[in-house]
Scaffold this active site. Structure first.
Site, PDB file in Angstrom:
ATOM      1  N   ARG A  81       0.844  -1.191   0.000  1.00 25.86           N
ATOM      2  CA  ARG A  81       0.000   0.000   0.000  1.00 25.86           C
ATOM      3  C   ARG A  81       0.883   1.246   0.000  1.00 25.86           C
ATOM      4  O   ARG A  81       1.981   1.243   0.529  1.00 25.86           O
ATOM      5  CB  ARG A  81      -0.898   0.015   1.244  1.00 25.86           C
ATOM      6  CG  ARG A  81      -2.124  -0.865   1.114  1.00 25.86           C
ATOM      7  CD  ARG A  81      -3.002  -0.774   2.335  1.00 25.86           C
ATOM      8  NE  ARG A  81      -2.362  -1.369   3.480  1.00 25.86           N
ATOM      9  CZ  ARG A  81      -1.765  -0.715   4.461  1.00 25.86           C
ATOM     10  NH1 ARG A  81      -1.758   0.609   4.473  1.00 25.86           N
ATOM     11  NH2 ARG A  81      -1.200  -1.358   5.451  1.00 25.86           N
ATOM     12  N   TYR A 209      -1.329  -3.317  -6.972  1.00 27.11           N
ATOM     13  CA  TYR A 209      -1.149  -4.032  -5.702  1.00 27.11           C
ATOM     14  C   TYR A 209      -2.451  -4.095  -4.877  1.00 27.11           C
ATOM     15  O   TYR A 209      -3.151  -3.090  -4.708  1.00 27.11           O
ATOM     16  CB  TYR A 209      -0.038  -3.381  -4.855  1.00 27.11           C
ATOM     17  CG  TYR A 209      -0.026  -4.000  -3.483  1.00 27.11           C
ATOM     18  CD1 TYR A 209       0.492  -5.283  -3.296  1.00 27.11           C
ATOM     19  CD2 TYR A 209      -0.643  -3.380  -2.405  1.00 27.11           C
ATOM     20  CE1 TYR A 209       0.417  -5.903  -2.059  1.00 27.11           C
ATOM     21  CE2 TYR A 209      -0.716  -3.991  -1.165  1.00 27.11           C
ATOM     22  CZ  TYR A 209      -0.182  -5.256  -1.000  1.00 27.11           C
ATOM     23  OH  TYR A 209      -0.281  -5.879   0.211  1.00 27.11           O
ATOM     24  N   LYS A 218      -9.666  -2.394   1.643  1.00 25.37           N
ATOM     25  CA  LYS A 218      -9.359  -1.255   2.518  1.00 25.37           C
ATOM     26  C   LYS A 218     -10.148  -0.011   2.109  1.00 25.37           C
ATOM     27  O   LYS A 218     -10.572   0.768   2.955  1.00 25.37           O
ATOM     28  CB  LYS A 218      -7.872  -0.953   2.482  1.00 25.37           C
ATOM     29  CG  LYS A 218      -6.992  -2.133   2.804  1.00 25.37           C
ATOM     30  CD  LYS A 218      -7.229  -2.637   4.192  1.00 25.37           C
ATOM     31  CE  LYS A 218      -6.464  -3.932   4.388  1.00 25.37           C
ATOM     32  NZ  LYS A 218      -6.236  -4.298   5.760  1.00 25.37           N
ATOM     33  N   HIS A 238     -10.575  -2.596  11.492  1.00 21.97           N
ATOM     34  CA  HIS A 238      -9.484  -3.433  10.979  1.00 21.97           C
ATOM     35  C   HIS A 238      -9.267  -4.567  11.984  1.00 21.97           C
ATOM     36  O   HIS A 238      -8.278  -4.589  12.710  1.00 21.97           O
ATOM     37  CB  HIS A 238      -8.233  -2.552  10.856  1.00 21.97           C
ATOM     38  CG  HIS A 238      -7.135  -3.164  10.050  1.00 21.97           C
ATOM     39  ND1 HIS A 238      -5.826  -2.762  10.154  1.00 21.97           N
ATOM     40  CD2 HIS A 238      -7.137  -4.150   9.132  1.00 21.97           C
ATOM     41  CE1 HIS A 238      -5.072  -3.463   9.317  1.00 21.97           C
ATOM     42  NE2 HIS A 238      -5.843  -4.314   8.696  1.00 21.97           N
ATOM     43  N   SER A 260      -1.492  -4.099   9.995  1.00 24.55           N
ATOM     44  CA  SER A 260      -1.167  -5.006   8.900  1.00 24.55           C
ATOM     45  C   SER A 260       0.116  -5.769   9.202  1.00 24.55           C
ATOM     46  O   SER A 260       1.073  -5.191   9.731  1.00 24.55           O
ATOM     47  CB  SER A 260      -0.959  -4.207   7.615  1.00 24.55           C
ATOM     48  OG  SER A 260      -2.105  -3.459   7.317  1.00 24.55           O
ATOM     49  N   CYS A 262       0.743  -8.100  11.370  1.00 24.31           N
ATOM     50  CA  CYS A 262       1.047  -8.321  12.784  1.00 24.31           C
ATOM     51  C   CYS A 262       0.333  -9.564  13.324  1.00 24.31           C
ATOM     52  O   CYS A 262       0.126  -9.693  14.533  1.00 24.31           O
ATOM     53  CB  CYS A 262       0.695  -7.100  13.632  1.00 24.31           C
ATOM     54  SG  CYS A 262       1.787  -5.701  13.346  1.00 24.31           S
ATOM     55  N   ASP A 287      -9.473  -9.995   8.793  1.00 24.61           N
ATOM     56  CA  ASP A 287      -8.932  -8.649   8.540  1.00 24.61           C
ATOM     57  C   ASP A 287      -9.897  -7.508   8.854  1.00 24.61           C
ATOM     58  O   ASP A 287      -9.469  -6.462   9.306  1.00 24.61           O
ATOM     59  CB  ASP A 287      -8.485  -8.552   7.073  1.00 24.61           C
ATOM     60  CG  ASP A 287      -7.605  -7.340   6.798  1.00 24.61           C
ATOM     61  OD1 ASP A 287      -6.748  -7.025   7.645  1.00 24.61           O
ATOM     62  OD2 ASP A 287      -7.765  -6.706   5.741  1.00 24.61           O
ATOM     63  N   ARG A 379       1.979 -12.090  -0.883  1.00 24.96           N
ATOM     64  CA  ARG A 379       0.623 -12.350  -0.369  1.00 24.96           C
ATOM     65  C   ARG A 379      -0.002 -13.579  -0.997  1.00 24.96           C
ATOM     66  O   ARG A 379       0.333 -13.972  -2.108  1.00 24.96           O
ATOM     67  CB  ARG A 379      -0.275 -11.142  -0.709  1.00 24.96           C
ATOM     68  CG  ARG A 379       0.142  -9.844  -0.037  1.00 24.96           C
ATOM     69  CD  ARG A 379      -0.521  -9.695   1.294  1.00 24.96           C
ATOM     70  NE  ARG A 379       0.019  -8.612   2.095  1.00 24.96           N
ATOM     71  CZ  ARG A 379      -0.568  -8.182   3.209  1.00 24.96           C
ATOM     72  NH1 ARG A 379      -1.682  -8.724   3.625  1.00 24.96           N
ATOM     73  NH2 ARG A 379      -0.021  -7.230   3.923  1.00 24.96           N
ATOM     74  N   ASN A 506      -0.790 -18.305  22.016  1.00 22.67           N
ATOM     75  CA  ASN A 506      -1.654 -17.158  22.339  1.00 22.67           C
ATOM     76  C   ASN A 506      -2.999 -17.627  22.894  1.00 22.67           C
ATOM     77  O   ASN A 506      -3.750 -16.844  23.480  1.00 22.67           O
ATOM     78  CB  ASN A 506      -1.843 -16.262  21.112  1.00 22.67           C
ATOM     79  CG  ASN A 506      -0.540 -15.562  20.745  1.00 22.67           C
ATOM     80  OD1 ASN A 506       0.334 -15.399  21.593  1.00 22.67           O
ATOM     81  ND2 ASN A 506      -0.401 -15.169  19.483  1.00 22.67           N
TER      82      ASN A 506
END
Ligand code: SAT
Ligand code: MN
Length: 595
Positions: A81, A209, A218, A238, A260, A262, A287, A379, A506
């Site tokens: 981006r 992209y 987005k 998000h 993004s 993470c 997302d 991606r 986690n």
């Protein structure tokens, strides 16, 4: 004009006059040789894929190893981006706020019209009608993207409910997002991603992209979505959405915001460790979450997307086995490396590093090379139906009731492993003061801490101060407020080693969150919020020293001093729009910390 309008109408599978007129206007400007209306069928997918292969836009992968999978190599100057080329074009500059780039709408339309003028000559214009949200959901939104990129059309087919279903849902309504995209000459000096919230319109020029050109994602689901959310009283965020089911069969739904790259996809598909017999995590979304107050006063979330546009590097059978299964078939890979036998490869994949590869730019690559074989922001685009742990509620038009909201940044220090906010307002404060180290998902320097409120800094379509106030205001209409938590999986020791193992482990933090939601465990109060008491995080079978766990949960006064300073700079930027309630939270924290 008349002839273009005629052509548009003659092969169009709709009688929607607003749609036809708009397509005609855009075709008049961009002058494509052909107009193709996408219907979303299997036949069409086959046809477009074959054509993309012929045009060398897609490279077929080894179909025995990866059936239905293809590789796309983007222009090396177009791999992420571009936040500095992304604009919110509201009539008043102040409405876009200090955290967005702003352009006057008239100026933007004029400037981009010049770029779009004749930009599709010799090319095909694909009309891509799509739905964001489960079909028939009262919370879904419809968009139409006009693009001259076959790659975009094929990606939109995976990421959204695309084609006939969208036109059927739209009928003759004029309530749809108008998205116009042209790849142009992929010149960063002639690249603009412009949003016109007041017109429900997006114009994107000069990029191929994902985040810049898959306009449902987005651009619509977050930037325009957040603007609509404020007008209509809901939240576009998000956030991943997951359902965690305990051994008794009770499912708790959680939404979690991380910037993004993470780990949202990893968290949403997590497999609990062996100690967690009878527990399961299922993905609603990885997302984006659209959240509304339901008739029972709870907050309900839908995932507007139908696929995953995930980061490839680091994905393997240890970090995310479910993602590995998801991308085993019918997946488009962008900017990964290729093996000699036509499979894909990336840094962090299982197994030995191959001696020789073709890198993401199509060049020969040798083991030990200083350069990465796959781009760090390479991606996968994969249908959510491939996900072995897809939640049965992922297509539920009503969404799922959210009991907990998690905010998490990538911080090598300062922020402890987990804490719970004292209440909604304090939780909004924790979200608002999120900071995170930058990643390869956007162009620019990697690893720099920046304030990223609610992981929405690049995606909030209006003034950040108004956005935070909207979050505060939401508590008036939610009668059963989700509990709010802050997490940090990324804390490091002084040698730069991660203190917490992350990924499946986690689950141990998630279990505590679930226990807190249902009032099953007391907590320990600290100056920052409520934290687990000693022993409340299950560490049995955890391959980490108790000292490391203690360090990952520690709160250090000196680190908090500089953190507070950085937060102050952020709030100052919001000026008079910094919400009063958050400023008060800040004062309370400062006085608690005695700074
Ligand atoms: O490239 S995208 O914007 O779609 C993904 C991300 O950065 O979150
Ligand atoms: Mn994202």
């Amino acid at each position: 004009m008349a002839s273009t309008q005629l052509t548009v109408a003659s092969n169009a599978p709709t009688k929607n006059a607003d749609l036809l007129a708009w397509v005609a206007r855009c075709a008049q400007m961009t002058q494509p040789d052909r107009i193709v209306w996408c219907d979303g069928s299997e036949d069409e997918k086959k046809r477009l894929t074959e054509q993309a292969v012929q045009e060398k836009i897609l490279i077929p992968l080894n179909q025995e190893k990866r059936p239905g999978c293809y590789l796309h190599r983007s222009n090396p100057n177009d791999v992420a981006r571009v936040e500095h080329l992304t604009f919110i074009c509201t009539p008043n500059k102040t409405d876009a706020g200090p955290t967005n780039n702003w352009m006057d709408p008239d100026e933007a339309y004029t400037k981009l019209s010049q770029l779009f003028e004749g930009s599709m000559k010799g090319r095909t214009l694909y009309v891509v009608p799509y739905v964001m949200g489960p079909l028939g959901s009262p919370y879904a939104k419809i968009g139409v993207e006009l693009t001259d990129s076959i790659y975009v059309a094929l990606n939109m087919r995976i990421m959204t409910r695309m084609g006939k279903a969208a036109l059927d849902m739209l009928g003759d309504s004029d309530d749809f997002n108008r998205g116009l995209h042209s790849t142009g000459d992929v010149n960063p000096d002639r690249r603009y991603i412009c949003h016109f919230p007041q017109d429900n319109t997006i114009w994107s020029f000069g990029s191929g992209y994902g985040g810049n050109v898959l306009l449902g994602k987005k651009c619509l689901a977050l930037r325009i979505g957040s603007y609509l959310g404020r007008e209509e009283g809901w939240l576009a965020e998000h956030m991943l959405i997951l359902g965690v089911t305990d051994p008794k069969g009770q499912t708790t739904y959680v939404a979690a915001a991380f910037p993004s790259a993470c780990g949202k996809t990893n968290f949403a598909m997590m497999i609990p460790p062996g100690e967690y017999k009878g527990w399961k995590v299922e993905t609603v979304g990885d997302d984006i979450a659209w959240m509304r107050v339901g008739p029972d006063g709870r907050l309900y979330a839908i995932n507007p997307e139908a696929g995953y546009f995930g980061v490839v590097p680091g994905t393997n059978n240890k970090t995310n086995p479910n993602a590995m299964a998801t991308i085993a078939k019918d997946t488009l890979f962008t900017n990964v490396a290729m093996t000699a036998d036509g499979d894909v490869w990336w840094e962090g994949k299982d197994g030995e590093v191959p001696e020789e590869l073709t890198d993401w730019q199509g060049r020969p690559w040798k083991k030990g090379s200083a350069e990465k074989a796959a781009h760090p922001n390479s991606r996968f685009t994969a249908p959510m139906n491939n996900n072995p742990v897809l939640s049965p509620k992922a297509n539920d038009p009503q969404g799922v009731p959210i009991s907990a909201i998690i905010f998490g940044g990538r911080r090598s220090n300062t922020v402890p492993l987990v804490l719970q906010a004292f209440n909604w307002t304090h939780g909004v404060f924790l979200g608002a003061t999120m900071g995170s180290e930058t990643t390869a998902a956007a162009t620019g320097k990697v690893g720099v801490v920046r304030r990223d409120p609610m992981a929405m800094l690049p995606f909030c379509g209006y003034h950040m101060g108004d956005y935070l106030q909207h979050w505060l205001d939401m508590q008036k209409s939610i009668t059963h407020l989700p509990k709010i938590f802050q997490v940090n999986w990324f804390r490091q020791d002084k040698n730069g080693k991660y203190l917490w193992p992350g990924y499946g482990d986690n689950m141990r933090v998630l279990e505590w969150i679930v226990n807190r939601v249902h009032g099953r465990v007391p907590t320990q109060e600290t100056l920052l919020g409520w934290v687990p008491r000693q022993g409340d995080i299950n560490t049995s079978g955890l391959d980490v020293s108790p000292e490391a766990v203690a360090e990952s949960t520690s709160i250090k006064a000196d680190e908090w001093k500089s953190e507070l300073k950085s937060q102050e700079v952020f709030f100052e930027q919001l000026g008079t729009k910094a919400p009063e309630a958050l400023m008060l939270q800040r004062k309370l924290l400062i006085s608690r910390l005695g700074n």
